[in-house]
Scaffold this active site. Structure first.
Site, short mmCIF file in Angstrom:
data_model
loop_
_atom_site.label_atom_id
_atom_site.label_comp_id
_atom_site.label_asym_id
_atom_site.label_seq_id
_atom_site.Cartn_x
_atom_site.Cartn_y
_atom_site.Cartn_z
N ASP A 297 -21.25 24.43 29.79
CA ASP A 297 -20.40 24.33 30.99
C ASP A 297 -19.09 23.72 30.53
O ASP A 297 -18.68 23.96 29.39
CB ASP A 297 -21.10 23.51 32.07
CG ASP A 297 -20.67 23.89 33.48
OD1 ASP A 297 -19.46 23.90 33.75
OD2 ASP A 297 -21.54 24.17 34.33
N HIS A 331 -17.09 26.35 29.67
CA HIS A 331 -16.41 27.01 30.79
C HIS A 331 -14.92 26.67 30.79
O HIS A 331 -14.10 27.48 31.22
CB HIS A 331 -17.04 26.60 32.11
CG HIS A 331 -18.34 27.29 32.37
ND1 HIS A 331 -19.09 27.09 33.50
CD2 HIS A 331 -19.03 28.21 31.64
CE1 HIS A 331 -20.18 27.84 33.45
NE2 HIS A 331 -20.15 28.52 32.33
#
Length: 556
Positions: A297, A331
């Site tokens: 992430d 991300h």
């Protein structure tokens, strides 16, 4: 000759003045950086072996390790040594004045026996919530550290749900063969029935008055812990260690002060849901340097609480230095938000590289958050192979992966004007310089709210090779100086929708581009372009019906 000597003397005087000037500027800039207080420990070292620990990968060493830490702290502090071996353990609780030191050939691995982790009142994504006790935690401590060059492994694969689309067919079959259960649509694997049940509950785990830990037992496995959580601690050092395979976020300092992260390796599988690298939440005086992140992430992320609870806490993350770091898969490389309701300010990010992160510089929020993000200084950033935007400001964050999976369809944002309240977030006063990106889907993206535009963003000396160019939506006070976008799609290079006070100087782009500026939105005005050769484009500008062509002013 006298005239020549006089000129040389003048040149020397001017040169001396310039040196003094630049030196004073450099000193002034250095003085603006925060000072982070550092830890200091007694030299006494105690091995966990002294309290009965065994590095055989079988013995559960929870009691031995915690006894060693408590004993050293009670004696005034010192070093707790994790020597060579594979040390299996349950949750570890740090104590003040203790440096937990791992030898290079030491692996500290946390058990996959969920019964070893009790439910505790913690925090999840910026809100008070019941969570399983973190593998490593500490609250209201001072002068603490985790150092060395060993490995801390959170055994996250035992906890995490996994999406089928993120694995190969072989990987998926191997995962499913472990047990657990698969969702009805066959797209997600869950490690247990409790995990599956928790996934179906909105805001699962959020603390509700009158409920105790027992009320959450039937979804306990879903309430995954962050690998390391430090709450309200002062003077912290994390140095040299590898943190990996976390059940959720890897590193989560919350409401801490004087925090240093140096030369860390922070890793999670790329498909690890909520597998952030570090989330610095409501902290003050922070240094993150020389570290490498490769996670599932966001990589390096700044937060300060979510919605009303974050605003009530009212603690911004402030006075932060982030330098000389590398982020591989994530991300976002450097990220602020989306839980930034307490605000973020006075943050310096420089000399960092992002390799294959979904987005490079990622600033995200949404209505309901509130909070002000301001005074952000970014300099010397290099990126390659960015699947999404190289630079992104988005006030419509929707809690989905930044890059859609194959075949995934997403609805377009519907723009609605709402009243400004305390729940309206703000992004303003960003200064981004010297950015180079080789490969991105889109170069630069701004999307503010109609009731609260993104404001006063300065980009200078930026070169990005990407498929698409620049998009500016609901933004005011955007300054682009010496920006070079080398795009595959040249229709348009710059798209502006409801932008005001847009200043573009020294824009560079491909020869024979189809369209330089596409301008729309009835609020659009004051677009000034200078130092740009607009003749290189086949067409300089296109306007929607509601826009007066006089909003665009082009000068040499």
């Amino acid at each position: 000759m006298k005239q020549l000597i006089g000129q040389l003397h003048l040149c020397k005087t001017v040169l001396t003045y310039l040196v003094l000037l630049f030196t004073s500027v450099a000193i002034a800039q250095a003085q603006t950086l925060p000072i982070i207080q550092q830890v200091k420990f007694k030299k006494d070292t105690t091995s966990i072996v002294n309290f009965g620990a065994k590095g055989d990968g079988v013995t559960l060493n929870t009691i031995s390790i915690n006894k060693t830490i408590a004993n050293v702290s009670q004696k005034g502090g010192g070093v707790v040594l994790i020597p060579s071996g594979l040390w299996l353990t349950g949750p570890i609780e740090l104590k003040s004045n203790v440096n937990l030191h791992l030898k290079r050939d030491a692996i500290l691995q946390f058990t996959d026996d969920f019964n070893q982790y009790k439910l505790v009142e913690g925090n999840w994504e910026g809100q008070p919530a019941w969570r399983n006790q973190s593998p490593i935690s500490g609250t209201n401590l001072q002068n603490i550290a985790i150092t060395g060059s060993g490995i801390i492994d959170g055994n996250g694969g035992a906890w995490r749900m996994v999406k089928k689309d993120k694995l190969t067919e072989t990987q998926w079959k191997k995962l499913v063969s472990r047990g657990g259960l698969v969702s009805e649509d066959g797209k997600t694997w869950y490690p247990s029935e409790k995990t599956f049940k928790g996934s179906k509950i909105k805001n699962a785990g959020i603390i509700v008055a009158g409920k105790t830990a027992a009320d959450y037992e039937d979804i306990k496995d879903f309430l995954r812990p962050n690998l390391l959580v430090l709450t309200s601690c002062k003077k912290i050092l994390l140095e040299g260690v590898t943190f990996q395979n976390s059940p959720a976020w890897n590193l989560h300092p919350l409401m801490c002060e004087d925090l240093t992260l140096r030369n860390l390796q922070v890793k999670n599988p790329w498909f690890a849901q909520n597998g952030d690298g570090v989330d610095v939440e409501s902290c003050k005086n922070v240094l993150i340097e020389g570290s490498t992140f490769d996670v599932g992430d966001d990589g390096i992320c700044i937060k300060s609480g979510r919605d009303e609870s974050g605003r009530k806490r009212g603690m911004p993350t402030e006075n932060v230095i982030i330098r000389n770091n590398i982020v591989y898969h994530a991300h976002g490389g450097f990220v602020i938000g989306s839980e930034m309701s307490g605000g973020a300010r006075n943050i310096w990010v420089y000399d960092c590289s992002f390799i294959g992160t979904d987005i490079g510089l990622r600033f995200k929020t949404t209505r309901g958050r509130g909070g002000v993000v301001e005074n952000i200084y970014v300099n010397n950033i290099n990126m390659i192979d960015i699947p999404g935007e190289a630079i992104l400001f988005d006030m419509y964050y929707a809690a989905v992966d930044p890059v859609p999976l194959a075949g995934e369809k997403r609805e377009a944002i519907k723009t609605v004007l709402l009243p400004v309240t305390e729940a309206t977030p703000q992004f303003k006063n960003f200064y981004i310089k010297n950015v180079v990106a080789n490969g991105a889907e889109k170069a630069i993206f701004f999307r503010g709210l109609p009731e609260m535009n993104i404001k006063d963003i300065h980009l200078e000396n930026v070169t990005i090779q990407s498929k698409k160019g620049i998009e500016i939506i609901e933004a005011s006070g955007i300054f682009l100086k010496n920006v070079n976008v080398i795009t595959e799609d040249t229709n348009p290079i710059v798209n502006i929708q409801n932008g005001t006070n847009i200043n573009i100087s020294g824009l560079q782009y491909k020869n024979e581009s189809e369209l330089l500026f596409n301008i729309s939105g009835d609020k659009t005005k004051d677009i000034k372009v200078s130092g740009t050769d607009v003749s290189k484009a086949k067409k300089t500008s296109a306007f929607s019906e509601e826009v007066n062509k006089s909003v665009l002013e082009i000068s040499k």
